[in-house]
Scaffold this active site. Structure first.
Site, mmCIF file in Angstrom:
data_model
loop_
_atom_site.group_PDB
_atom_site.id
_atom_site.type_symbol
_atom_site.label_atom_id
_atom_site.label_comp_id
_atom_site.label_asym_id
_atom_site.label_seq_id
_atom_site.Cartn_x
_atom_site.Cartn_y
_atom_site.Cartn_z
ATOM 1 N N SER A 189 0.783 -1.229 0.000
ATOM 2 C CA SER A 189 0.000 0.000 0.000
ATOM 3 C C SER A 189 0.818 1.283 0.000
ATOM 4 O O SER A 189 0.276 2.351 -0.267
ATOM 5 C CB SER A 189 -0.923 0.025 1.224
ATOM 6 O OG SER A 189 -0.171 0.055 2.428
ATOM 7 N N HIS A 217 -5.476 -4.451 0.622
ATOM 8 C CA HIS A 217 -5.546 -3.284 -0.260
ATOM 9 C C HIS A 217 -6.012 -3.651 -1.660
ATOM 10 O O HIS A 217 -5.907 -2.838 -2.582
ATOM 11 C CB HIS A 217 -4.192 -2.579 -0.311
ATOM 12 C CG HIS A 217 -3.850 -1.877 0.955
ATOM 13 N ND1 HIS A 217 -4.331 -0.619 1.281
ATOM 14 C CD2 HIS A 217 -3.100 -2.267 2.012
ATOM 15 C CE1 HIS A 217 -3.876 -0.264 2.469
ATOM 16 N NE2 HIS A 217 -3.133 -1.249 2.934
ATOM 17 N N LYS A 248 -11.613 -1.152 4.151
ATOM 18 C CA LYS A 248 -11.039 -0.329 3.090
ATOM 19 C C LYS A 248 -12.029 -0.257 1.928
ATOM 20 O O LYS A 248 -12.983 0.488 1.991
ATOM 21 C CB LYS A 248 -9.662 -0.852 2.712
ATOM 22 C CG LYS A 248 -8.641 -0.667 3.851
ATOM 23 C CD LYS A 248 -7.254 -1.115 3.485
ATOM 24 C CE LYS A 248 -6.238 -0.713 4.544
ATOM 25 N NZ LYS A 248 -6.476 -1.286 5.874
#
Length: 404
Positions: A189, A217, A248
């Site tokens: 990330s 991610h 996320k």
């Protein structure tokens, strides 16, 4: 012993190194993301644009997610009532685990309260169960993976980032009969690069190692159904355990692992980080369930996000800003100094209404401090051009081009 003096000295060191962390006081505007209000200073809330959220697809604002959470709150109340073993297991939890298992083509899945906990609990438990296990860890693995490996008490070997030749050297040097686990991420990330999943799985097959892939991610972001890089690259079936997050791209909160039934049962039965913690609120689980189901069917959000990232990279590059070359949705600008990174961040917020946090050590190595932008489908081109103009002005004022 002067305890206060010790604590004060520890904080002073962070200030001196330019990496003391400040959390700004903001509220997002429901239905208007990435717009938010910042409570900074004495003149009341100030409108800002958020550029560093990990809610990559703005699913935390999606009407289906909000509606599902409101319905769950109305129907079952707020909290879960305890651990999964004692009152904290609900039909929402079971449904979400089934959806996540299906997302990754696995038999089963297991929910945790965060992605950090899922990594720590799973890696530490798995290595303790396997006698004499050695974990092979990518050098840029997340802190939660490092914590899990450390807490397992097992031996570890760290291989150079995405370097399969180095990984093979390390694997080949060990006793063939010793249990082995290769732990790595799909999207890293901070640098925005991607692991060679198939090449790592080839080595796992060759040296009889298990594989553990952190997809936090990438889930929701890649693949036809949001299964991550492992779905996009048709590698999910080759992986022993896939770990992901609900906080996320799915826009809510929580972590999970997906694997075969036997492994899930072992972690469920032995991991203290699962057994002894209150389960996720059914309100959160309902929201995550709605988000996962939506992104399994819709690619609109993913396509919008990828288009936004490509546009911002192009604008930064054309403006001569030091944008790092990435193949993913992460758009980092290299600064290389913690004090300057913090100053740029402060200037953007105070003068331009732009919120992006500086990324410093230990999140990234010293000397590679950066600003990390995460444009999403709700960031339009006008916002991106305004951002680019602001950054160019600041770079010129601080004479950063000359320094580079």
């Amino acid at each position: 012993m002067n305890y206060d003096q010790i604590f004060e000295a520890a904080i002073d060191r962070l200030h001196a190194e330019g990496r003391y962390r400040v959390f700004i006081d903001i509220l997002r505007n429901k239905g208007a993301y990435p717009n938010a209000r910042c409570f900074h200073g004495h003149n009341g809330p100030k409108p800002i644009t958020v550029w560093c959220s990990n809610d990559y697809l703005a699913m935390g604002q999606h009407p289906k997610v909000i509606s599902a959470m409101e319905e769950a709150l109305h129907n079952v109340g707020a909290g879960s009532g305890g651990t999964r073993n004692i009152g904290g297991n609900t039909h929402y939890h079971i449904e979400l685990e089934q959806e996540l298992a299906g997302l990754h083509g696995k038999d089963s899945a297991l929910l945790f309260t965060s992605g950090y906990v899922s990594n720590d609990a799973t890696l530490s438990t798995l290595a303790r169960i396997l006698p004499g296990c050695i974990i092979f860890s990518d050098e840029l693995n997340h802190a939660s993976m490092i914590a899990g490996i450390r807490n397992s008490g097992c031996e570890k070997r760290v291989f150079r980032h995405n370097d399969v030749e180095h990984l093979e050297e390390l694997l080949a040097a060990e006793d063939p009969n010793v249990p082995k686990l290769i732990a790595f991420e799909s999207v890293y990330s901070m640098d925005g690069d991607v692991a060679p999943i198939h090449a790592i799985c080839d080595l796992a097959d060759k040296y009889n190692a298990l594989t553990y892939l952190d997809e936090v991610h990438a889930v929701g972001m890649y693949g036809a159904h949001g299964g991550g890089i492992s779905e996009r690259d048709e590698a999910a079936s080759r992986l022993t355990i896939i770990e992901g997050t609900l906080g996320k791209a799915f826009g809510v909160m929580g972590g999970y692992i997906a694997a075969d039934q036997k492994i899930i049962d072992v972690i469920r039965s032995y991991a203290p980080g699962f057994i002894f913690t209150t389960s996720l609120s059914p309100v959160l689980v309902a929201g995550a369930l709605a988000s996962v189901r939506h992104l399994k069917q819709s690619s609109e959000e993913r396509e919008g996000q990828q288009a936004a990232a490509a546009t911002l990279k192009r604008l930064f590059s054309e403006a001569g800003l030091p944008v790092m070359d990435t193949t993913t949705h992460i758009v980092p600008l290299m600064v290389g100094d913690p004090v300057k990174a913090k100053r740029i961040s402060d200037m953007l917020l105070a003068e331009y209404g732009v919120y992006v946090q500086p990324i410093n050590f230990p999140t990234v190595p010293r000397g590679t401090e950066r600003l990390r932008f995460t444009p999403g489908p709700s960031h339009d081109e006008a916002m991106m051009r305004d951002l680019t103009t602001a950054l160019v002005e600041i770079w010129d004022r601080l004479e950063l081009r000359k320094a580079a």
